[in-house]
Design a protein around this motif. Structure first.
Motif, mmCIF file in Angstrom:
data_model
loop_
_atom_site.group_PDB
_atom_site.id
_atom_site.type_symbol
_atom_site.label_atom_id
_atom_site.label_comp_id
_atom_site.label_asym_id
_atom_site.label_seq_id
_atom_site.Cartn_x
_atom_site.Cartn_y
_atom_site.Cartn_z
ATOM 1 N N LEU A 246 12.097 -4.692 -4.990
ATOM 2 C CA LEU A 246 11.697 -4.938 -3.614
ATOM 3 C C LEU A 246 10.036 -5.011 -3.612
ATOM 4 O O LEU A 246 9.368 -5.008 -4.809
ATOM 5 C CB LEU A 246 12.023 -3.387 -3.134
ATOM 6 C CG LEU A 246 13.203 -2.763 -2.826
ATOM 7 C CD1 LEU A 246 13.109 -1.666 -2.058
ATOM 8 C CD2 LEU A 246 13.800 -4.086 -2.027
ATOM 9 N N PRO A 247 9.455 -5.391 -2.763
ATOM 10 C CA PRO A 247 7.987 -5.721 -2.778
ATOM 11 C C PRO A 247 7.542 -4.347 -3.199
ATOM 12 O O PRO A 247 7.872 -3.214 -2.930
ATOM 13 C CB PRO A 247 7.410 -5.991 -1.209
ATOM 14 C CG PRO A 247 8.983 -6.459 -0.708
ATOM 15 C CD PRO A 247 9.983 -5.692 -1.325
ATOM 16 N N PRO A 248 6.177 -4.498 -3.956
ATOM 17 C CA PRO A 248 5.436 -3.377 -4.743
ATOM 18 C C PRO A 248 5.016 -2.398 -3.661
ATOM 19 O O PRO A 248 5.702 -0.881 -4.024
ATOM 20 C CB PRO A 248 4.250 -3.831 -5.074
ATOM 21 C CG PRO A 248 4.553 -5.457 -5.503
ATOM 22 C CD PRO A 248 5.516 -5.966 -4.530
ATOM 23 N N ALA A 249 4.640 -2.383 -2.559
ATOM 24 C CA ALA A 249 4.088 -1.496 -1.507
ATOM 25 C C ALA A 249 5.508 -0.545 -0.981
ATOM 26 O O ALA A 249 5.580 0.554 -1.037
ATOM 27 C CB ALA A 249 3.456 -1.906 -0.245
ATOM 28 N N TYR A 250 6.711 -1.501 -0.732
ATOM 29 C CA TYR A 250 7.794 -0.811 -0.411
ATOM 30 C C TYR A 250 8.529 0.140 -1.538
ATOM 31 O O TYR A 250 8.947 1.244 -1.260
ATOM 32 C CB TYR A 250 8.829 -2.020 0.188
ATOM 33 C CG TYR A 250 9.923 -1.268 1.116
ATOM 34 C CD1 TYR A 250 9.742 -1.017 2.357
ATOM 35 C CD2 TYR A 250 11.391 -1.241 0.468
ATOM 36 C CE1 TYR A 250 11.020 -0.356 2.911
ATOM 37 C CE2 TYR A 250 12.321 -0.750 1.137
ATOM 38 C CZ TYR A 250 12.182 -0.193 2.395
ATOM 39 O OH TYR A 250 13.227 0.271 3.134
ATOM 40 N N ARG A 251 8.596 -0.578 -2.758
ATOM 41 C CA ARG A 251 9.119 0.237 -3.831
ATOM 42 C C ARG A 251 8.530 1.640 -4.241
ATOM 43 O O ARG A 251 8.938 2.533 -4.589
ATOM 44 C CB ARG A 251 9.030 -0.933 -5.186
ATOM 45 C CG ARG A 251 9.701 -0.192 -6.383
ATOM 46 C CD ARG A 251 9.666 -1.358 -7.572
ATOM 47 N NE ARG A 251 8.353 -1.881 -7.880
ATOM 48 C CZ ARG A 251 7.891 -3.096 -7.881
ATOM 49 N NH1 ARG A 251 8.593 -4.004 -7.231
ATOM 50 N NH2 ARG A 251 6.714 -3.238 -8.404
ATOM 51 N N LEU A 252 7.077 1.621 -3.840
ATOM 52 C CA LEU A 252 6.276 2.671 -4.038
ATOM 53 C C LEU A 252 6.619 3.704 -3.069
ATOM 54 O O LEU A 252 6.857 5.183 -3.370
ATOM 55 C CB LEU A 252 4.712 2.410 -3.939
ATOM 56 C CG LEU A 252 4.070 3.749 -4.154
ATOM 57 C CD1 LEU A 252 3.955 4.506 -5.480
ATOM 58 C CD2 LEU A 252 2.454 3.400 -4.050
ATOM 59 N N ALA A 253 6.666 3.348 -1.669
ATOM 60 C CA ALA A 253 7.257 4.195 -0.735
ATOM 61 C C ALA A 253 8.764 5.082 -1.009
ATOM 62 O O ALA A 253 9.094 5.913 -0.592
ATOM 63 C CB ALA A 253 7.077 3.389 0.610
ATOM 64 N N VAL A 254 9.681 3.929 -1.378
ATOM 65 C CA VAL A 254 10.933 4.446 -1.833
ATOM 66 C C VAL A 254 11.030 5.198 -3.006
ATOM 67 O O VAL A 254 11.702 6.265 -2.877
ATOM 68 C CB VAL A 254 11.740 3.028 -2.006
ATOM 69 C CG1 VAL A 254 12.934 3.432 -2.835
ATOM 70 C CG2 VAL A 254 11.899 2.530 -0.744
ATOM 71 N N ARG A 255 10.174 5.046 -3.784
ATOM 72 C CA ARG A 255 9.986 5.964 -5.147
ATOM 73 C C ARG A 255 9.505 7.616 -4.560
ATOM 74 O O ARG A 255 9.884 8.479 -5.002
ATOM 75 C CB ARG A 255 8.963 5.659 -6.216
ATOM 76 C CG ARG A 255 9.741 4.433 -6.895
ATOM 77 C CD ARG A 255 8.652 4.023 -7.955
ATOM 78 N NE ARG A 255 9.751 2.771 -8.939
ATOM 79 C CZ ARG A 255 8.875 1.946 -9.571
ATOM 80 N NH1 ARG A 255 7.577 2.115 -9.645
ATOM 81 N NH2 ARG A 255 9.743 1.165 -10.440
ATOM 82 N N LEU A 256 8.441 7.531 -3.707
ATOM 83 C CA LEU A 256 7.895 8.836 -3.243
ATOM 84 C C LEU A 256 9.069 9.315 -2.232
ATOM 85 O O LEU A 256 9.175 10.792 -2.212
ATOM 86 C CB LEU A 256 6.690 8.494 -2.443
ATOM 87 C CG LEU A 256 5.356 7.959 -3.215
ATOM 88 C CD1 LEU A 256 4.262 7.602 -2.246
ATOM 89 C CD2 LEU A 256 5.052 8.977 -4.212
ATOM 90 N N THR A 257 9.649 8.922 -1.286
ATOM 91 C CA THR A 257 10.796 9.146 -0.614
ATOM 92 C C THR A 257 11.920 9.976 -1.515
ATOM 93 O O THR A 257 12.413 11.089 -1.232
ATOM 94 C CB THR A 257 11.547 8.057 0.066
ATOM 95 O OG1 THR A 257 10.435 7.537 1.164
ATOM 96 C CG2 THR A 257 12.391 8.649 0.941
#
Length: 274
Positions: A246-257
């Motif tokens: 996924l795009p980097p920003a979205y990937r980070l959000a997913v990991r935090l979630t």
């Protein structure tokens, strides 16, 4: 002088309108540099419809999430068909999904797409007919349409973005009727938790369409559908294979979630056998 055929107009409201968001998500993904699903038919459908898809406001991350969930259901369905050449597939609440065309099942497969009459009418204007394929214009909760299905074949039942819009009573009754009608098969679907149902005001697409979510469940609720039913795979929607692309920003959000259990489990994907 001939005039071009006008674009089909879309007159869908509430939960029916939400099917356009998943269609648009797959279309946006197909135009990405490295698409996940590569559903070019979805992109062509978006181009042909008289509807302002920009109001969906789906970004690259949102569309990638849509594509990943669709791909997971595609993979489970393809795996079932690889071991059952003479089978039935029932796609509940099919919307404008192109799954039957993406998977291109063999000649021994009977495929049924079920949705409201106005949705099926739109499908018939947009998508070609094919051998072994039948559309059923009906609410999925109406018991009458199930009689059209073969009752002597292993059956794959697929539901994407549907069950949360049904009441628990209607959803469980529909799935139980289907399992009782056929000798064996599998279920592949996504489901929301009870917390997700309580938090539905943060679901932008749901709010924008004026739709309402009803049924929240978990693995215990799924197993309670039938003593014949066994969960084969149970995956959080933020832990589907491919999230690393996924795009980097979205990937980070997913990991935090994924680190917050209640949030991580708001949406899960199930593959069950009965």
């Amino acid at each position: 002088m001939t005039t071009a055929n006008p674009k089909p107009k879309v007159h869908l409201t509430k939960e029916k309108e939400t099917l356009l968001a998943t269609l648009y998500g797959r279309a946006v993904d197909s135009r990405a540099k490295h698409p996940i699903l590569g559903d070019t038919m979805a992109a062509e459908t978006v181009r042909r419809l008289d509807y302002d898809f920009k109001r969906m406001r789906l970004g690259p991350g949102d569309s990638a999430g849509v594509a990943l969930r669709a791909k997971q259901l595609d993979d489970w369905t393809a795996r079932f068909l690889a071991t059952h050449e003479e089978a039935t597939v029932v796609h509940l609440g099919c919307g404008l999904d192109t799954r039957v065309h993406r998977l291109d099942p063999g000649p021994g497969v009977r495929w049924f797409d079920v949705d409201y009459p106005e949705v099926i009418d739109l499908r018939r204007q947009l998508y070609p007919e094919r051998d072994g394929y039948t559309t059923i214009p009906s609410s999925v909760t109406d018991p009458a349409w199930i009689a059209q299905l073969p009752s002597d074949r292993p059956t794959m039942i697929v539901a994407e973005g549907l069950l949360m819009y049904l009441t628990e009573e209607d959803g469980t009754a529909t799935l139980r009727r289907l399992m009782a009608h056929v000798p064996s098969g599998e279920l592949a679907f996504d489901a929301f938790s009870k917390f997700a149902i309580r938090s539905q005001r943060i679901q932008r697409v749901v709010v924008k369409a004026g739709a309402t979510l009803h049924w929240g469940t978990d693995s215990a609720g799924i197993r309670a559908l039938s003593p014949r039913l066994h969960i084969v795979e149970n995956i959080s929607a933020v832990e589907i294979a491919g999230m690393d692309n996924l795009p980097p920003a979205y990937r980070l959000a997913v990991r935090l979630t994924a680190r917050v259990p209640g949030v991580r489990d708001m949406a899960r994907m199930y593959n069950c056998r009965f």
